[in-house]
Write a protein that holds these residues in place. Structure first.
Motif, mmCIF file in Angstrom:
data_model
loop_
_atom_site.group_PDB
_atom_site.id
_atom_site.type_symbol
_atom_site.label_atom_id
_atom_site.label_comp_id
_atom_site.label_asym_id
_atom_site.label_seq_id
_atom_site.Cartn_x
_atom_site.Cartn_y
_atom_site.Cartn_z
ATOM 1 N N MET A 92 11.946 -26.856 -47.885
ATOM 2 C CA MET A 92 12.447 -28.171 -48.289
ATOM 3 C C MET A 92 13.460 -28.070 -49.423
ATOM 4 N N GLY A 93 13.265 -27.144 -50.351
ATOM 5 C CA GLY A 93 14.224 -26.989 -51.448
ATOM 6 C C GLY A 93 15.616 -26.657 -50.940
ATOM 7 N N THR A 94 15.706 -25.858 -49.922
ATOM 8 C CA THR A 94 16.992 -25.507 -49.327
ATOM 9 C C THR A 94 17.606 -26.714 -48.631
ATOM 10 N N ILE A 95 16.786 -27.477 -47.925
ATOM 11 C CA ILE A 95 17.280 -28.665 -47.230
ATOM 12 C C ILE A 95 17.827 -29.665 -48.242
ATOM 13 N N ILE A 96 17.104 -29.902 -49.331
ATOM 14 C CA ILE A 96 17.541 -30.862 -50.353
ATOM 15 C C ILE A 96 18.846 -30.391 -50.989
ATOM 16 N N ARG A 97 18.910 -29.100 -51.345
ATOM 17 C CA ARG A 97 20.121 -28.568 -51.993
ATOM 18 C C ARG A 97 21.336 -28.722 -51.069
ATOM 19 N N LEU A 98 21.192 -28.416 -49.799
ATOM 20 C CA LEU A 98 22.305 -28.531 -48.859
ATOM 21 C C LEU A 98 22.676 -29.991 -48.608
ATOM 22 N N ALA A 99 21.684 -30.868 -48.566
ATOM 23 C CA ALA A 99 21.948 -32.294 -48.331
ATOM 24 C C ALA A 99 22.707 -32.899 -49.509
ATOM 25 N N ARG A 100 22.446 -32.417 -50.713
ATOM 26 C CA ARG A 100 23.131 -32.945 -51.898
ATOM 27 C C ARG A 100 24.591 -32.521 -51.945
ATOM 28 N N LYS A 101 24.928 -31.406 -51.312
ATOM 29 C CA LYS A 101 26.312 -30.922 -51.303
ATOM 30 C C LYS A 101 27.177 -31.656 -50.277
ATOM 31 N N HIS A 102 26.554 -32.401 -49.399
ATOM 32 C CA HIS A 102 27.264 -33.129 -48.344
ATOM 33 C C HIS A 102 28.150 -34.201 -48.968
ATOM 34 N N SER A 103 29.291 -34.493 -48.354
ATOM 35 C CA SER A 103 30.229 -35.476 -48.909
ATOM 36 C C SER A 103 29.586 -36.859 -49.036
ATOM 37 N N ASP A 104 28.691 -37.206 -48.131
ATOM 38 C CA ASP A 104 27.936 -38.452 -48.208
ATOM 39 C C ASP A 104 26.477 -38.044 -48.386
ATOM 40 N N PRO A 105 26.007 -37.896 -49.657
ATOM 41 C CA PRO A 105 24.677 -37.321 -49.909
ATOM 42 C C PRO A 105 23.574 -37.997 -49.103
ATOM 43 N N VAL A 106 22.695 -37.162 -48.587
ATOM 44 C CA VAL A 106 21.563 -37.631 -47.796
ATOM 45 C C VAL A 106 20.365 -37.798 -48.730
ATOM 46 N N VAL A 107 19.719 -38.948 -48.667
ATOM 47 C CA VAL A 107 18.538 -39.198 -49.484
ATOM 48 C C VAL A 107 17.303 -38.951 -48.626
ATOM 49 N N ILE A 108 16.432 -38.072 -49.102
ATOM 50 C CA ILE A 108 15.216 -37.737 -48.370
ATOM 51 C C ILE A 108 14.038 -38.165 -49.235
ATOM 52 N N GLY A 109 13.753 -39.448 -49.213
ATOM 53 C CA GLY A 109 12.657 -39.996 -50.008
ATOM 54 C C GLY A 109 12.810 -39.643 -51.475
#
Length: 101
Positions: free
Chosen positions: A43-60
């Motif tokens: 999950m830490g990897t998923i969160i880190r990669l999602a935060r780098k996205h141009s439109d950040p993904v919020v996962i709860g």
């Protein structure tokens, strides 16, 4: 037999035409292996990669938890590498996933 050099994914799908719903899907082994390898990503990897996205993904609340760990002073950890281990976790199934080609 299908040519393995193509980028096609073969799936056998059973559809109930009356309700227009999928009842069963049978993928080939390679496709199933790749799907299972996605489930081993920490999950830490998923969160880190999602935060780098141009439109950040919020996962709860996971984004907040990750940000909290980032902001903790390294002096609070037993050794500094502990913080890095939380922020950059390793995949426990890394050796098996590397065998996928």
């Amino acid at each position: 037999m299908a040519d393995k050099s193509t980028n096609n994914i073969e799936l056998k799908v059973l559809v109930d035409k009356g309700s227009n719903k999928v009842i069963f899907i049978e993928p080939d082994n390679d496709f199933a292996d790749v799907l299972f390898s996605f489930m081993t990503i920490p999950m830490g990897t998923i969160i880190r990669l999602a935060r780098k996205h141009s439109d950040p993904v919020v996962i709860g609340c996971m984004n907040n938890l990750y940000a909290s760990v980032e902001n903790i002073d390294e002096q609070k950890f037993w050794i500094p590498i502990c913080k890095d281990m939380l922020l950059h976790p390793h995949n426990a199934a890394d050796a098996q996933c590397n065998l996928l080609n």
